[in-house]
Motif scaffolding. Structure first.
Motif, PDB file in Angstrom:
ATOM      1  N   ARG A 180      -5.985   0.364  -3.545  1.00 30.15           N
ATOM      2  CA  ARG A 180      -4.911   1.116  -2.969  1.00 30.15           C
ATOM      3  C   ARG A 180      -4.913   2.663  -2.865  1.00 30.15           C
ATOM      4  NH1 ARG A 180       1.097   1.379  -4.865  1.00 30.15           N
ATOM      5  NH2 ARG A 180       0.807   2.911  -3.564  1.00 30.15           N
ATOM      6  N   TRP A 193       3.293   0.487  12.289  1.00 27.39           N
ATOM      7  CA  TRP A 193       2.766  -0.505  11.501  1.00 27.39           C
ATOM      8  C   TRP A 193       2.665  -1.714  12.376  1.00 27.39           C
ATOM      9  CZ3 TRP A 193       2.834   1.053   6.183  1.00 27.39           C
ATOM     10  CH2 TRP A 193       2.257   0.056   5.376  1.00 27.39           C
ATOM     11  N   THR A 203      -4.875  -5.613   7.301  1.00 30.07           N
ATOM     12  CA  THR A 203      -4.382  -6.238   6.347  1.00 30.07           C
ATOM     13  C   THR A 203      -5.624  -6.784   5.235  1.00 30.07           C
ATOM     14  OG1 THR A 203      -4.857  -8.183   7.721  1.00 30.07           O
ATOM     15  CG2 THR A 203      -2.546  -7.099   7.728  1.00 30.07           C
ATOM     16  N   TYR A 227       5.482  -7.854 -10.755  1.00 30.14           N
ATOM     17  CA  TYR A 227       5.612  -6.604 -10.015  1.00 30.14           C
ATOM     18  C   TYR A 227       6.556  -5.666 -10.703  1.00 30.14           C
ATOM     19  CZ  TYR A 227       4.151  -8.751  -5.558  1.00 30.14           C
ATOM     20  OH  TYR A 227       3.551  -9.163  -4.366  1.00 30.14           O
ATOM     21  N   LEU A 275      -1.506  -3.247   4.163  1.00 29.33           N
ATOM     22  CA  LEU A 275      -0.799  -4.260   3.526  1.00 29.33           C
ATOM     23  C   LEU A 275      -1.722  -5.215   2.853  1.00 29.33           C
ATOM     24  CD1 LEU A 275       0.204  -3.636   6.917  1.00 29.33           C
ATOM     25  CD2 LEU A 275       1.911  -5.459   6.043  1.00 29.33           C
ATOM     26  N   PRO A 280      -3.118   3.602   5.409  1.00 33.64           N
ATOM     27  CA  PRO A 280      -2.171   2.879   4.866  1.00 33.64           C
ATOM     28  C   PRO A 280      -2.338   1.336   4.952  1.00 33.64           C
ATOM     29  CG  PRO A 280      -1.292   3.694   6.716  1.00 33.64           C
ATOM     30  CD  PRO A 280      -2.555   4.402   6.480  1.00 33.64           C
ATOM     31  N   HIS A 323      -0.394   5.049  -0.003  1.00 37.82           N
ATOM     32  CA  HIS A 323       0.661   4.416   0.894  1.00 37.82           C
ATOM     33  C   HIS A 323       0.099   2.796   1.112  1.00 37.82           C
ATOM     34  CE1 HIS A 323       0.993   8.623   1.943  1.00 37.82           C
ATOM     35  NE2 HIS A 323       2.186   8.123   2.009  1.00 37.82           N
ATOM     36  N   PHE A 369       1.220  -1.511   0.588  1.00 38.64           N
ATOM     37  CA  PHE A 369       2.286  -2.696   0.351  1.00 38.64           C
ATOM     38  C   PHE A 369       1.654  -4.119  -0.002  1.00 38.64           C
ATOM     39  CE2 PHE A 369       4.744  -6.322   2.155  1.00 38.64           C
ATOM     40  CZ  PHE A 369       5.865  -6.024   1.802  1.00 38.64           C
ATOM     41  N   GLY A 385       2.810  -7.954  -0.398  1.00 44.06           N
ATOM     42  CA  GLY A 385       3.916  -9.044  -0.153  1.00 44.06           C
ATOM     43  C   GLY A 385       3.422 -10.222   0.561  1.00 44.06           C
TER      44      GLY A 385
END
Length: 298
Positions: A233, A164, A180, A255, A208, A206, A236, A238, A240
């Motif tokens: 998305r 990652w 990202t 969330y 972020l 995937p 997979h 994320f 944050g």
């Protein structure tokens, strides 16, 4: 350790990883590696650093001496940032084998978190001038960094490990990297960002998604970011506060909302207006007005 040659940084990370796994074996634990710097305080790099006779491993000054950026600001008495010469295929292979693949046959950790992946120089912008590198020289090292990571990923996956990386800007993302988003989600960039990341989500690459934070480290456009994330998305992904943040904001209540399963991929129409149907809500982001709807509260 005050002497970087005696540092147990790698061993300490493994020990910490094992402690986390002892609490919950299902927790994914990644070990830190810097993709551009040969860090003297990591045993995984030191074996190669000591092979000073191999000119292909580290970047050198015009007089042939190995370039070392002093690291006194981090309380090391004699520590150095050295830099991998990824324009060399010999360097790329040696780093993959020694820094990443050696000792990987363990369940203590699940892969690597890669820092400074864009190549020269994430935090050392003046070094190309110090080393008298031409634009072509810099481009060769940057391209070589991407080649190293592209070669590394499938070998890690073959051993059941993850990788990652912290940053985007790389062609290799379309082949399984972790781009990202979010920090550039503005009204101006909204449509382009959603189209780009929807394609990645559809390909199940995937990624972020970074929340956009204000000067007080609080989300400044939570609904827009959350809508963009849900619309684009894949399996997979994320969301944050970013790759590193010392001031983590309170966990947003949004969330906790349950959206169910996606019923369809992203749809655009009219131009600049995006939506996606989930079993629990239809999420919409109007990039023309920069207004989100369908976000659930708890």
């Amino acid at each position: 350790h005050s002497d970087p040659e005696q540092s147990t940084c790698d061993a300490s990370m493994l020990q910490q990883a094992s402690l986390v796994k002892r609490v919950n074996p299902n927790t994914r634990v990644l070990l830190y590696r810097n993709a551009e710097a040969a860090q003297q305080w990591q045993a995984s790099s030191r074996a190669l650093l000591h092979n000073v006779s191999d000119a292909s491993l580290l970047l050198r000054r015009p007089n042939g001496s190995i370039f070392c950026e002093p690291h006194n600001n981090n309380n090391y008495s004699d520590g150095c940032y050295y830099f991998w010469a990824f324009n060399s295929s010999r360097c790329r292979e040696a780093v993959i084998e020694q820094v990443y693949m050696a000792g990987i046959e363990t369940d203590v950790f699940d892969g690597y978190f890669l820092d400074d992946t864009p190549g020269l120089w994430c935090e050392h912008q003046d070094h190309s001038a110090t080393l008298r590198m031409s634009a072509a020289d810099v481009s060769a090292v940057v391209a070589g960094t991407g080649e190293m990571i592209n070669a590394l990923y499938p070998r890690l996956i073959a051993r059941g490990k993850f990788a990652w990386q912290a940053f985007n800007n790389w062609p290799f993302q379309s082949r399984g990297g972790a781009p990202t988003a979010g920090s550039t989600l503005t009204k101006h960039t909204c449509a382009k960002t959603l189209r780009t990341f929807a394609a990645m989500g559809a390909a199940d690459a995937p990624f972020l998604w970074f929340l956009t934070l204000d000067e007080h480290h609080k989300p400044s456009q939570l609904h827009q970011d959350l809508a963009g994330f849900l619309i684009t998305r894949g399996d997979h992904a994320f969301i944050g506060t970013g790759w590193m943040d010392d001031a983590v904001p309170p966990f947003p209540s949004e969330y906790h909302a349950e959206y169910g399963s996606p019923l369809a991929p992203m749809a655009e129409g009219p131009a600049g207006v995006f939506q996606r149907a989930w079993s629990g809500s239809t999420v919409k982001l109007d990039c023309n007005m920069f207004i989100a709807s369908g976000i659930k509260s708890t």
